[in-house]
Scaffold this motif. Structure first.
Motif, short mmCIF file in Angstrom:
data_model
loop_
_atom_site.label_atom_id
_atom_site.label_comp_id
_atom_site.label_asym_id
_atom_site.label_seq_id
_atom_site.Cartn_x
_atom_site.Cartn_y
_atom_site.Cartn_z
N THR A 148 36.75 56.69 49.33
CA THR A 148 37.28 55.44 48.79
C THR A 148 36.43 54.27 49.29
O THR A 148 35.82 54.33 50.35
N PHE A 149 36.43 53.20 48.50
CA PHE A 149 35.71 51.97 48.85
C PHE A 149 36.65 50.77 48.87
O PHE A 149 37.40 50.54 47.92
N THR A 150 36.59 50.02 49.94
CA THR A 150 37.27 48.72 50.04
C THR A 150 36.19 47.71 50.42
O THR A 150 35.68 47.74 51.53
N THR A 151 35.81 46.85 49.47
CA THR A 151 34.71 45.92 49.74
C THR A 151 34.98 44.54 49.14
O THR A 151 35.94 44.35 48.40
N ASP A 152 34.06 43.63 49.46
CA ASP A 152 34.09 42.31 48.82
C ASP A 152 32.88 42.15 47.90
O ASP A 152 32.46 41.03 47.63
N PHE A 153 32.38 43.26 47.36
CA PHE A 153 31.15 43.22 46.55
C PHE A 153 31.38 42.74 45.12
O PHE A 153 30.43 42.41 44.43
N GLY A 154 32.63 42.74 44.67
CA GLY A 154 32.88 42.42 43.27
C GLY A 154 32.39 43.53 42.36
O GLY A 154 31.72 44.48 42.80
N THR A 155 32.72 43.40 41.08
CA THR A 155 32.30 44.40 40.11
C THR A 155 31.38 43.78 39.06
O THR A 155 31.09 44.39 38.05
N HIS A 202 31.08 45.76 33.69
CA HIS A 202 31.47 45.30 32.35
C HIS A 202 31.59 43.79 32.33
O HIS A 202 32.17 43.22 31.42
N GLU A 203 31.05 43.15 33.35
CA GLU A 203 31.22 41.71 33.53
C GLU A 203 29.91 40.96 33.36
O GLU A 203 29.72 39.91 33.98
N VAL A 204 28.99 41.50 32.58
CA VAL A 204 27.80 40.71 32.30
C VAL A 204 28.26 39.41 31.66
O VAL A 204 29.04 39.42 30.71
N ALA A 205 27.81 38.29 32.20
CA ALA A 205 28.40 37.01 31.81
C ALA A 205 27.95 36.60 30.42
O ALA A 205 26.78 36.71 30.06
N GLY A 206 28.90 36.14 29.63
CA GLY A 206 28.62 35.42 28.39
C GLY A 206 27.56 36.02 27.49
O GLY A 206 26.71 35.31 26.98
N GLN A 207 27.61 37.32 27.26
CA GLN A 207 26.68 37.95 26.32
C GLN A 207 25.23 37.61 26.64
O GLN A 207 24.41 37.41 25.77
N ASP A 208 24.94 37.58 27.93
CA ASP A 208 23.62 37.18 28.43
C ASP A 208 22.76 38.44 28.59
O ASP A 208 22.90 39.21 29.54
#
Lengths: 262, 262, 262
Positions: A5-12, B38-44
Motif C-alpha cells: 500500500t502507498f500513503t503519500t503526498d505525491f498527488g495523482t 487522468h489529470e492532465v490539465a486542460g487538454q494540454d
C-alpha cells in the motif's frame, strides 16, 4: 504475493506514483498495489500518519505499507523499515509511522532497520525521488521474497511525532482536532474510552472555539440538514460533524484547535 | 500478460476511465491497468507528453502505454500505434507521444501504424469517446496476444509537438518552463547536460521573470522554509522550487515562460 | 474471480476507500477492484446513479457493482442487493441504482434482497462506515463464491429516484440537465430517440436559460474554440458543450435546469 500500500503526498496529477508502480511491476510482477491515498495535504506528516493508522489493520497479514510524506527528502535523514507481527512498514524516519506503530506496539517488540542496502535500490538513486528509487524497489523486493534482514542494519528507535493525549479532569476532557476529513468532519484525539471517564457518564456538550454542540448521537442523519452533531466515528474517536455540511467551514477550525467535552 | 498504462485528461470524477477498464476486463481479463494520470490539465497535449515521458521507462518491457489527450476527438485525425524496442504506444496522432518517442528513437526505427482495424474496436464506435471504443479495446487485444501488425497499415510519420531546445550562448542558457508539477515546482527544458556547457562550470543564477534565484543545490531542504532553490530534479532537468511553498505562485509563472541561467 | 467496482462519494483523500480494499483483500485475495469514481459530488444520489448507469454495462458478466452515495448512513434504511441477468449491485436503498436498474429491467425480473446476514459483515459494524463494514465484505464474499441468496431475505421493491422524462410536444422537446461532467459539458435527459420525434427531423436550436445554441453536430472540434455545440454524446443523450471551454461556466447552469429543443 503480498499487497503493497502507498500513503503519500505525491498527488495523482504528475508521474510520481506511476513511476513507483512501474518499478514495482518490473521487480515483483505479481505484487498488487493499493493506493491508500496520494492526497495527504501539504506535506503534513501528522495527516499522513493519521490516515495510515485508520486503515492499515484492515489489510491482510503480510501487507507492506509504504508511507511517504517527506518535506525533508534528500536531506540527511534515514529511510526506515519496521516489522510488526502482521505487517512491514517503510517510510522516511520523520514520524509518519507514529500512530500506526502505537496501535500495534503493545503486542511485541518491533524490529526496526535502516534501509541501506543499495542492491535493492533503483539505480542511480535520484536526490529528490526516493519513492521511485528507494521505497518502491525495496517494497517490491520484500514482496518478491527478499528477507527483511537484508534491507539494512538494526537500529534502536525511530522518530516520533508529539501527539498530545487529551487531558481528563473534573471539568471534563480537553482534546484537540487531529484531522479534518474531506466532508469537513473534525476528528479529535478524544477516543471512546476517554468519554467513559466523564463523571456524568454521557457527554453533555462539545465546545469548539466559541461554539457549543449539545447533540451527541450515533449517526449524521439524527439532526436536521446543516445542524451539528458529535459522534464516535469509524476512527473510534469523537468527531464533530454537520449533517450534509462542513463543520470545518462552519466553525473555521484548523488542525490543533482545542475541543472541550463536559 | 503485459501491463496497460493510461495517461489522459479524463479525470476520475466521471465514468470515462471506468468504461475503458470495463472494456479491457472483458477482452483481456488478466491484463493489469496502471493509471499514470487522468489529470492532465486542460487538454494540454504538451503536459500529457511530458508526464508520459517522465515515467514510461520505469515500466517493464512489453508494457502498452495509452496516452489520450485529445482536444480534437471526433475530428478527422488518425489514431496511431507506435512500437519501440520495449513498448507499444497508442494515442491520437496529435503529438502527445513526441517526448516519449524522442527518448527512445535513437535506438532503432519505430514501427508506426494507423489504428484502423475495426474488428478490434468496441462497436458501435461513438463519435466522442474513442478511449472506450478504440484505444481501450485495441490495447486489450494487444495485451491478449493480437499481433501488432493487425492494428492497421504502416504509416510513415506521426505528428510532433514543437518543443524548443534551450539556447546555449556565451551569455548563458535561455530555456523555458515546460511543466509545473502539483507542488508548484517549475520544470524547465534545460537538462543537466546543458549546464555542463556553461563557461563557469556551475550555474550562478537563474532568472525567471523579474526574479533571480542564486541558490543551486541538491535538495529542497537546503534552503529555509519559503526560500527558492534551483536543482536537477528527478526529470534530470533544472527545476525551480520553493521549499514547502509554490514557485509557481511566488513568481506567477506559466508554462512557456523564459528561464535564463548564467 | 469476478470484478468488484465502486461508485462512491468517499473521495480519495482519506482512508475510506483503502479500508474497503483492505477488507476485500482479506476475504477474496484474488478479487480485482475497479474504481468507477469516488468523486460523486456532494452526496448527490442522482449524480452517482448517472455515473454508474453510464458504464456498468462495459464490465464483463458477473461483475459486482457497489454504489455508495449515502447521506443517510446510519439511519434506518436498508442495504440492498440486486441481481440482474449479468450483474450484482450492492447499495443503500436510496435510489442510487435507479438508472442502472432501469437500463436492464426490461430483460427479466430482478432478484432483490435486503443485506442482513451479519455473518458476512466486518465486525463490529460501525455506525457510520457501512462501506467498510457491510458493502465491502459482502461484495468480497460474493466474489469468493458465497451464494446470492445468503445475503438476506427477498424484498419486493427498492427506492427509486424521480427522474423526469422529457416532454415531447408540437413546440419541441422540454428536457433538463441531468449531469455536468468535469469538462463542464451539460448532459441532458433527452435521448437520441426523443430527437427522432421532432416534426422537422433534425433539431434547429437548443435553448438553455437565456441562451440559444444553433449548432447541432457530431464532435466538439466542429466549432471554433470557445463556441457552443449540441451533440449526441457517449451517453446517447443530448449534450451541450463549448469547444475547449465549459458550457457550465458559460451559461451558469445547474443540474435540473430546463433545456428546450425546437
Amino acid at each position: 504475493m503480498p499487497l503493497i500500500t502507498f500513503t503519500t503526498d505525491f498527488g495523482t496529477r504528475d508521474w510520481f506514483v506511476a513511476a513507483m508502480k512501474g518499478v514495482i511491476a518490473g521487480i515483483a510482477p505479481d505484487a498488487r498495489v493499493v493506493d491508500v491515498t496520494h492526497e495527504v495535504a501539504g506535506q503534513d506528516i501528522l495527516a499522513g500518519a493519521f490516515v495510515l493508522a485508520q486503515c492499515f489493520q484492515n489489510f491482510p497479514r503480510g501487507t507492506i505499507h509504504v508511507a511517504i510524506v517527506d518535506p525533508g527528502v534528500g536531506s540527511p535523514r534515514r529511510a526506515i523499515a519496521v516489522k510488526t507481527a502482521d505487517y512491514i512498514f517503510l517510510s522516511p524516519d520523520n514520524g509518519v509511522l507514529t500512530l500506526a506503530v502505537a496501535a500495534v506496539s503493545d503486542r511485541r517488540p518491533l524490529e526496526i532497520r535502516a534501509i541501506e542496502n543499495e542492491r535493492l535500490f533503483n539505480r542511480p538513486v535520484s536526490r529528490t525521488v526516493h519513492g521511485r528509487d528507494i521505497f518502491a524497489p525495496v517494497a517490491a523486493h520484500l514482496a518478491a521474497g527478499v528477507e527483511f534482514e537484508e534491507v539494512g542494519p538494526v537500529i534502536k528507535s525511530i522518530a516520533k511525532l508529539e501527539t498530545a493525549e487529551p487531558k481528563v479532569t473534573k471539568m471534563g476532557i480537553e482534546g484537540r482536532v487531529m484531522f479534518v476529513d474531506r466532508f469537513g468532519n473534525l476528528i479529535t484525539n478524544i477516543e471512546a474510552r476517554h468519554l467513559e471517564q466523564l463523571p456524568a457518564g454521557e457527554p453533555k456538550s462539545f465546545r469548539i472555539g466559541r461554539h457549543v454542540i449539545r447533540k451527541f448521537g450515533r449517526f449524521y442523519a439524527e439532526v436536521p440538514l446543516g445542524k451539528a452533531i458529535a459522534l464516535i466515528g469509524s476512527s473510534n474517536r469523537v468527531e464533530l460533524c454537520v449533517y450534509l455540511g462542513s463543520a470545518q467551514e462552519k466553525y473555521g477550525t484548523r488542525v490543533g484547535d482545542k475541543v472541550l467535552v463536559t
